[in-house]
Design an enzyme around this catalytic site. Structure first.
Site, PDB file in Angstrom:
ATOM      1  N   VAL A  80       0.859  -1.182   0.000  1.00 56.67           N
ATOM      2  CA  VAL A  80       0.000   0.000   0.000  1.00 56.67           C
ATOM      3  C   VAL A  80       0.895   1.233   0.000  1.00 56.67           C
ATOM      4  O   VAL A  80       1.830   1.331   0.806  1.00 56.67           O
ATOM      5  CB  VAL A  80      -0.901   0.012   1.254  1.00 56.67           C
ATOM      6  CG1 VAL A  80      -1.778   1.247   1.291  1.00 56.67           C
ATOM      7  CG2 VAL A  80      -1.738  -1.255   1.317  1.00 56.67           C
ATOM      8  N   CYS A  81       0.619   2.168  -0.899  1.00 54.80           N
ATOM      9  CA  CYS A  81       1.399   3.408  -0.981  1.00 54.80           C
ATOM     10  C   CYS A  81       1.261   4.203   0.318  1.00 54.80           C
ATOM     11  O   CYS A  81       0.152   4.526   0.738  1.00 54.80           O
ATOM     12  CB  CYS A  81       0.918   4.244  -2.162  1.00 54.80           C
ATOM     13  SG  CYS A  81       1.740   5.846  -2.269  1.00 54.80           S
ATOM     14  N   ILE A  82       2.377   4.521   0.933  1.00 49.72           N
ATOM     15  CA  ILE A  82       2.352   5.205   2.223  1.00 49.72           C
ATOM     16  C   ILE A  82       1.714   6.589   2.136  1.00 49.72           C
ATOM     17  O   ILE A  82       0.947   6.984   3.011  1.00 49.72           O
ATOM     18  CB  ILE A  82       3.757   5.274   2.864  1.00 49.72           C
ATOM     19  CG1 ILE A  82       3.655   5.774   4.308  1.00 49.72           C
ATOM     20  CG2 ILE A  82       4.709   6.107   2.023  1.00 49.72           C
ATOM     21  CD1 ILE A  82       4.910   5.592   5.119  1.00 49.72           C
TER      22      ILE A  82
END
Length: 129
Positions: free
Chosen positions: A77-79
């Protein structure tokens, strides 16, 4: 064939995530490799631990978690997208004084560099949503 897959759409606004999941199932059944699934933009909603659709609906989050457990698929998941939408992993929650890990089992939060790395190593990159 090695694939990198990106999911950009919310599970509640689009079938893109479900289509990505089904594509990955078919690819694994055909003995292809999924290097990474990267959840970006609204796609991060697939990773919320506490999402509970009604019992008669398909729970995409539970299915992603099972896919990660069964096949070792890397669910990233993109931070930045996650922080903007309130999705925190245990480390980030602690850093911000929160008490809970919001990510579902099998998901991890990392930077956009993880997507770039997967695209460089993959034979094909595919984006859903």
């Amino acid at each position: 064939m090695k694939y990198a897959v990106q999911v950009n759409a919310s599970p509640y606004a689009s079938n893109a995530g479900l289509n990505a999941y089904r594509f990955i199932q078919a690819a694994l059944a055909a003995e292809h490799q999924i290097l990474r699934v990267f959840f970006y933009k609204e796609g991060i909603y697939h990773a919320f631990r506490y999402a509970q659709p009604p019992e008669d609906e398909f729970s995409i989050t539970r299915h992603w978690s099972a896919l990660a457990e069964q096949y070792g698929v890397d669910l990233v998941v993109c931070i930045s997208a996650a922080q903007r939408r309130g999705l925190l992993c245990l480390d980030e929650a602690a850093r911000q004084g929160k008490q809970d890990d919001d990510t579902a089992p099998g998901f991890r939060i990392a930077g956009l560099g993880q997507w770039l790395e997967a695209t460089l190593l993959a034979d094909r990159s595919i984006v859903f949503g």
